[in-house]
Design an enzyme around this catalytic site. Structure first.
Site, mmCIF file in Angstrom:
data_model
loop_
_atom_site.group_PDB
_atom_site.id
_atom_site.type_symbol
_atom_site.label_atom_id
_atom_site.label_comp_id
_atom_site.label_asym_id
_atom_site.label_seq_id
_atom_site.Cartn_x
_atom_site.Cartn_y
_atom_site.Cartn_z
ATOM 1 N N TYR A 242 1.095 -1.497 -0.360
ATOM 2 C CA TYR A 242 0.024 0.223 0.118
ATOM 3 C C TYR A 242 0.794 1.204 -0.323
ATOM 4 O O TYR A 242 0.474 2.364 -0.324
ATOM 5 C CB TYR A 242 -0.709 -0.268 1.013
ATOM 6 C CG TYR A 242 -1.734 1.126 1.291
ATOM 7 C CD1 TYR A 242 -2.605 1.557 1.045
ATOM 8 C CD2 TYR A 242 -1.624 1.823 2.856
ATOM 9 C CE1 TYR A 242 -3.814 2.445 0.746
ATOM 10 C CE2 TYR A 242 -2.783 3.003 3.070
ATOM 11 C CZ TYR A 242 -2.779 3.279 1.867
ATOM 12 O OH TYR A 242 -4.373 4.782 1.983
ATOM 13 N N GLU B 243 -12.273 4.662 4.501
ATOM 14 C CA GLU B 243 -11.605 5.519 5.619
ATOM 15 C C GLU B 243 -12.219 5.255 6.599
ATOM 16 O O GLU B 243 -12.158 5.484 7.841
ATOM 17 C CB GLU B 243 -10.982 7.064 5.054
ATOM 18 C CG GLU B 243 -9.599 6.874 4.057
ATOM 19 C CD GLU B 243 -8.754 6.425 5.002
ATOM 20 O OE1 GLU B 243 -8.521 6.803 6.093
ATOM 21 O OE2 GLU B 243 -7.062 6.354 4.817
ATOM 22 N N TRP C 193 -6.253 0.810 10.287
ATOM 23 C CA TRP C 193 -5.548 0.698 9.170
ATOM 24 C C TRP C 193 -6.040 -0.613 8.136
ATOM 25 O O TRP C 193 -6.233 -0.948 6.806
ATOM 26 C CB TRP C 193 -4.490 2.054 7.571
ATOM 27 C CG TRP C 193 -5.242 1.907 6.765
ATOM 28 C CD1 TRP C 193 -4.021 1.450 5.797
ATOM 29 C CD2 TRP C 193 -6.216 2.276 5.999
ATOM 30 N NE1 TRP C 193 -4.440 1.704 4.510
ATOM 31 C CE2 TRP C 193 -5.573 2.028 4.906
ATOM 32 C CE3 TRP C 193 -7.917 2.537 6.141
ATOM 33 C CZ2 TRP C 193 -6.586 2.421 3.177
ATOM 34 C CZ3 TRP C 193 -8.534 2.717 5.559
ATOM 35 C CH2 TRP C 193 -7.917 3.001 3.532
#
Length: 203
Positions: free
Chosen positions: A22, A44, A52
């Protein structure tokens, strides 16, 4: 040897392969693609109160559950679909977050209608140019900014949920509105160069 000359990736990204991929391929790359903007709005918002990494591991589950992040289709989800999603182990099974994703999709479409695209609305807070930060350490990287405060406040007025200033700033980092790669990270220069080349399609 100083922090400027030692080229190491941002320390937060080295823990898992998901983070590395990522960080190295997506985080901090500016985009004017509304589909990507909606995807990150969904992800999000789902992250609120979670890590995350948890969301990254469920990303493909979200892609399948939320119609490949198509805001038009998601905006039309009904109560029956909410119940189906609530039973889906591949996403965060929080009713409020699921319902807010559907509501946010409807508001997302309203902003598209008003501004021509959601990305155009977001980039208007930055005069269509990414901010190039020059942080030396993670301790310098803020959790919020003037822009995230303004955007989250306006989106709240428009009816968005689970998108406070901290979540909004994480979104700005992810989508390249701000380049928060540390100066010691090779991706800092890469994203800075991408930022210089970035020209939204409405310009």
């Amino acid at each position: 040897m100083g922090v400027y000359t030692v080229k190491e990736p941002c320390p937060w990204c080295t823990a898992t392969p998901e983070y590395v991929k990522y960080h190295d391929e997506e985080w901090g790359v500016p985009t004017d693609d509304d589909r990507i903007h909606f995807e990150f709005l969904v992800l999000e918002s789902a992250q609120a109160g979670l890590s995350w990494l948890t969301i990254l591991k469920k990303r493909e589950g979200y892609r399948k559950a939320f119609a490949n992040f198509n805001p038009i289709k998601v905006a039309n989800f009904d109560n029956k679909m909410v119940e189906i999603l609530k039973a889906n182990p591949d996403i965060v099974r929080n009713r409020l977050k699921i319902e807010s994703t559907i509501t946010n999709a409807r508001h997302f479409l309203a902003i598209q209608q008003e501004f021509g695209s959601f990305a155009r609305y977001m980039w208007s807070y930055f005069d269509d140019k990414p901010i190039q930060n020059k942080w030396k350490t993670m301790a310098e990287v803020p959790a919020t900014s003037k822009e995230s405060d303004q955007i989250s406040k306006d989106l709240k007025k428009r009816g968005f949920k689970f998108f406070g200033s901290t979540i909004c700033y994480a979104n700005l980092q992810a989508l390249g509105f701000v380049n928060d790669h540390l100066l010691s990270c090779p991706r800092n220069k890469t994203c800075a160069d991408l930022g210089k080349q970035f020209r939204p399609h409405w310009l």
